[in-house]
Design an enzyme around this catalytic site. Structure first.
Site, PDB file in Angstrom:
ATOM      1  NE  ARG A 206       4.514  -8.263  11.109  1.00 10.92           N
ATOM      2  CZ  ARG A 206       3.881  -7.534  10.181  1.00 10.92           C
ATOM      3  NH1 ARG A 206       2.868  -8.038   9.528  1.00 10.92           N
ATOM      4  NH2 ARG A 206       4.261  -6.317   9.920  1.00 10.92           N
TER       5      ARG A 206
ATOM      6  CD  GLU B  52      -2.793   0.874   2.560  1.00  8.89           C
ATOM      7  OE1 GLU B  52      -3.453   1.857   2.868  1.00  8.89           O
ATOM      8  OE2 GLU B  52      -2.776  -0.184   3.235  1.00  8.89           O
TER       9      GLU B  52
ATOM     10  CE  LYS C  45       3.421   0.278   4.853  1.00  8.90           C
ATOM     11  NZ  LYS C  45       2.242   0.075   3.997  1.00  8.90           N
TER      12      LYS C  45
HETATM   13  P1  ATP Z   1      -0.213  -1.636   6.608  1.00 11.09           P
HETATM   14  O1  ATP Z   1      -0.537  -1.733   8.046  1.00 11.09           O
HETATM   15  O2  ATP Z   1      -0.100  -0.243   6.113  1.00 11.09           O
HETATM   16  O3  ATP Z   1      -1.011  -2.542   5.714  1.00 11.09           O
HETATM   17  P2  ATP Z   1       1.950  -3.400   5.957  1.00 11.09           P
HETATM   18  O4  ATP Z   1       3.238  -3.501   6.676  1.00 11.09           O
HETATM   19  O5  ATP Z   1       1.055  -4.587   5.851  1.00 11.09           O
HETATM   20  O6  ATP Z   1       1.265  -2.153   6.583  1.00 11.09           O
HETATM   21  P3  ATP Z   1       1.775  -3.261   3.077  1.00 11.09           P
HETATM   22  O7  ATP Z   1       2.178  -2.157   2.193  1.00 11.09           O
HETATM   23  O8  ATP Z   1       0.367  -3.676   3.069  1.00 11.09           O
HETATM   24  O9  ATP Z   1       2.258  -2.853   4.527  1.00 11.09           O
HETATM   25  O10 ATP Z   1       2.719  -4.509   2.818  1.00 11.09           O
HETATM   26  C1  ATP Z   1       3.026  -5.024   1.559  1.00 11.09           C
HETATM   27  C2  ATP Z   1       3.379  -6.467   1.673  1.00 11.09           C
HETATM   28  O11 ATP Z   1       4.497  -6.640   2.539  1.00 11.09           O
HETATM   29  C3  ATP Z   1       2.240  -7.279   2.238  1.00 11.09           C
HETATM   30  O12 ATP Z   1       2.087  -8.452   1.472  1.00 11.09           O
HETATM   31  C4  ATP Z   1       2.681  -7.572   3.639  1.00 11.09           C
HETATM   32  O13 ATP Z   1       2.147  -8.783   4.082  1.00 11.09           O
HETATM   33  C5  ATP Z   1       4.196  -7.616   3.512  1.00 11.09           C
HETATM   34  N1  ATP Z   1       4.828  -7.283   4.787  1.00 11.09           N
HETATM   35  C6  ATP Z   1       4.632  -6.182   5.539  1.00 11.09           C
HETATM   36  N2  ATP Z   1       5.347  -6.249   6.680  1.00 11.09           N
HETATM   37  C7  ATP Z   1       6.026  -7.424   6.644  1.00 11.09           C
HETATM   38  C8  ATP Z   1       6.933  -8.077   7.538  1.00 11.09           C
HETATM   39  N3  ATP Z   1       7.304  -7.541   8.699  1.00 11.09           N
HETATM   40  N4  ATP Z   1       7.432  -9.279   7.164  1.00 11.09           N
HETATM   41  C9  ATP Z   1       7.084  -9.824   5.988  1.00 11.09           C
HETATM   42  N5  ATP Z   1       6.238  -9.269   5.111  1.00 11.09           N
HETATM   43  C10 ATP Z   1       5.695  -8.082   5.430  1.00 11.09           C
HETATM   44 MG    MG Z   2      -0.989  -4.362   4.657  1.00  8.77          MG
END
Ligand code: ATP
Ligand code: MG
Length: 593
Positions: free
Chosen positions: A295, A55, A305
């Site tokens: 994760r 996102e 974030k």
């Molecule tokens: P938000 O709370 O804004 O959704 P987010 O960390 O999930 O934050 P995204 O931009 O939705 O951010 O993440 C993009 C991709 O990265 C998603 O598929 C998410 O699952 C993955 N991702 C985010 N944080 C991690 C992490 N700590 N480890 C592994 N993958 C992650």
């Molecule tokens: Mg997300």
């Protein structure tokens, strides 16, 4: 299939490490589940299609790197599948107010820098969920017509309250049985802007008594009179994640939709939406499937974030690319290489069980990558003057050292030894502690210590100068003219200390930034801790250092091993030949207990 531009694995990255996702893909390939699929132009579709769906509401961090390496890495590793493989870059930009073009650009940069691309046969597979707004809307109307979605006019609070809890079933909305025609009219009026934010929502008609709360008639569209970074003011209703994501996957012919474990409860909904659209003829099988992995949780780091934004906005760090942050821009500025991050991701692997990865694993991946690749150099970080009293002040003795101890073919670096040198202040002690084999002065009739100036001469300490406060201002020594490194006579000198140095006459003055971990607590935001309380007040130290003259033409982002110190990078923002600035990437050894 075009030749893959994505990086081949480094010598540390191994294709052999299996994980549950590879096993699933292997079995799908064996059964031919995704064989014989054609795109809308009749062209065969890759056997494996993954996607990375950030996102665009913040900068990517090390956790995203895991997801990037996983999704793009699978596409790279399955390039040999019958129809090849690819990973789409997808911006999940359904939330109008929080998303910005700045973030889109930074995400593209970060993924490219990590070594991946999304071009296949000259076609860029860069997509935006907002590109699907028309289709999403059309599918929503179809679900309404099929009696599978309805307009709810309860307030947000009522909807929340009536959803129930884990222990209490939900209650049906009084609007649940609206006729499809009425729903359709209301939905069209919502789209036409006839209602204010919050007046109505579109919900799926699933089951308010479902044990999984996610399935209790989830909201899939809401009214938001807000400007969108790509669609402008065209829309005032926006689809929600659970509706958008699975449909985007299906439209892009994704085979394996990989996400983190917190979406496990949403998987039945993912399947429900796609099955419902399949039933009414929108999609045909095989439908994409969602798979969850654990994760990345990294000690001494924060990967929320929101909290990263707070650190930046409250100026507790120097911007998104502060070298202490686990953002990809920060890690890059710190001096990490894309190879080291890919190696790290390979090493931590992929599993379904949540766990913590120690920061030292990340640091070791960088050492392992740079050890073989970084040229060596002398840098005196905390300088103390050394005066060789019996050295001719007019002489500049040429010395040289290999650029890399294991790559003689890289050539040698040249520098000169002069009467006045800079050495590390730590390499001298007036009163040596036990086991200190570096410089110390004569005492009680015992001579001062003898050490070798690396790639130069052996010297013997003869004394030191102090200022009015008793601070040491210079160390004095004599050298042995027949002890030069590389000469046969040098073998006659056996010394335990071996110091690096630079000539005071031609050393380069540089700013060197030494970074330590940003937090003193390995889990700064766990439980009900306030992560701001754990900020390390000494995480950044700025030194004036002296570098050997061979470093006069270094380009930004060039990395070196400063002998006896660690790995350093010319800062990608502030460094110039006129004003050199280096960042410490990582020390030579893990000094954390
Ligand atoms: P938000 O709370 O804004 O959704 P987010 O960390 O999930 O934050 P995204 O931009 O939705 O951010 O993440 C993009 C991709 O990265 C998603 O598929 C998410 O699952 C993955 N991702 C985010 N944080 C991690 C992490 N700590 N480890 C592994 N993958 C992650
Ligand atoms: Mg997300």
């Amino acid at each position: 299939m075009s030749e893959k531009k994505n990086p081949s694995p480094s010598k540390f990255e191994t294709l052999e490490v299996s994980n549950f996702l590879r096993q699933i893909i292997d079995s799908d390939l064996a059964s031919g589940k995704h064989a014989n699929r054609l795109d809308s132009a009749g062209k065969p579709l890759p056997s494996v299609i993954t996607r990375f769906p950030p996102e665009p509401n913040g900068y990517l961090h090390i956790g995203h790197a895991k997801s990037i390496c996983l999704n793009f890495g699978l596409a790279r590793d399955y390039a040999h599948a019958p129809q090849g493989a690819r990973c789409n870059m997808r911006f999940d930009d359904t939330n109008p107010s929080k998303e910005e073009t700045e973030y889109v650009d930074s995400i593209i940069d970060a993924v490219r820098w990590l070594g991946f691309d999304w071009v296949e046969d000259g076609v860029e597979h860069q997509h935006y969920a907002s590109d699907y707004f028309d289709q999403l809307y059309e599918f929503a109307e179809k679900l309404i017509e099929a009696g599978k979605a309805y307009i709810d006019s309860q307030s947000a609070d009522e909807i929340h309250k009536n959803r129930g809890t884990f222990t209490q079933l939900g209650t049906n909305s009084p609007f649940r049985n609206r006729a499809p025609e009425e729903n359709l009219t209301l939905f069209r009026d919502m789209k036409a802007g006839k209602y204010p934010d919050g007046a109505h929502v579109l919900r799926l008609k699933i089951d308010m008594a479902h044990p999984n709360i996610v399935m209790r008639d989830p909201v899939i569209y809401r009214i938001r009179h807000a400007h969108h970074h790509r669609t402008g003011d065209k829309w005032c209703i926006y689809p929600l994640y659970d509706f958008t994501h699975c449909i985007s996957d299906a439209l892009e012919n994704i085979t394996h939709s990989i996400c983190t474990l917190e979406f496990e409860n949403n998987r039945p909904l993912y399947d429900w939406v796609l099955e419902a659209l399949k039933d009414i003829g929108v999609f045909k099988g095989p439908l994409p499937k969602q798979y969850e992995f654990a994760r990345l949780n990294l000690t001494y780091a924060i990967t929320s974030k929101r909290k990263l934004l707070q650190l930046v906005e409250e100026k507790r760090v120097d911007g998104w690319d502060d070298p202490r942050l686990p953002t990809i821009v920060g890690i890059r500025r710190r001096g990490f290489t894309p190879e080291s991050l890919r190696l790290f991701c390979e090493r931590i692997g992929v599993s379904k069980a949540d766990s913590w990865i120690d920061m030292s694993v990340l640091e070791q991946a960088l050492r392992d990558d740079l050890d073989a690749r970084a040229e060596r150099a002398f840098a005196v970080l905390k300088p103390l003057k050394l005066i060789i009293d019996n050295f001719d002040p007019t002489v500049e003795e040429p010395c040289s050292a290999p650029k890399h101890p294991h790559h003689e073919d890289w050539g040698r670096r040249e520098f000169t030894l002069t009467k006045e040198l800079w050495i590390e202040a730590d390499d001298f002690m007036i009163e040596p502690i036990k086991g200190f084999f570096r410089l110390y002065p004569p005492k009680d009739g015992q001579p001062g210590s003898r050490v070798r100036l690396r790639h130069g001469f052996v010297i013997e300490c003869t004394g030191y100068d102090t200022d009015a406060n008793g601070e040491v201002t210079a160390v004095h020594a004599n050298y042995f003219s027949d002890s030069k490194s590389g000469t046969p006579e040098s073998n006659n000198y056996k010394v335990k200390g071996n110091l690096h140095w630079v000539s005071a006459k031609n050393a380069i003055k540089a700013e060197v930034r030494i970074y330590d971990r940003l937090f003193t607590d390995p889990h700064p935001d766990s439980g009900d801790k306030n992560f701001l309380d754990a900020i390390n007040p000494n995480s950044k130290q700025v030194l004036t250092a002296y570098l050997e003259p061979s470093l006069s033409n270094v380009k930004a982002e060039q990395r070196f091993q400063f002998e006896r110190h660690g790995y350093f990078v010319a800062d990608r923002v502030d460094h110039s030949a006129a004003k050199p600035v280096f960042n410490m990437c990582v020390g030579l050894k893990d000094t954390w207990k």
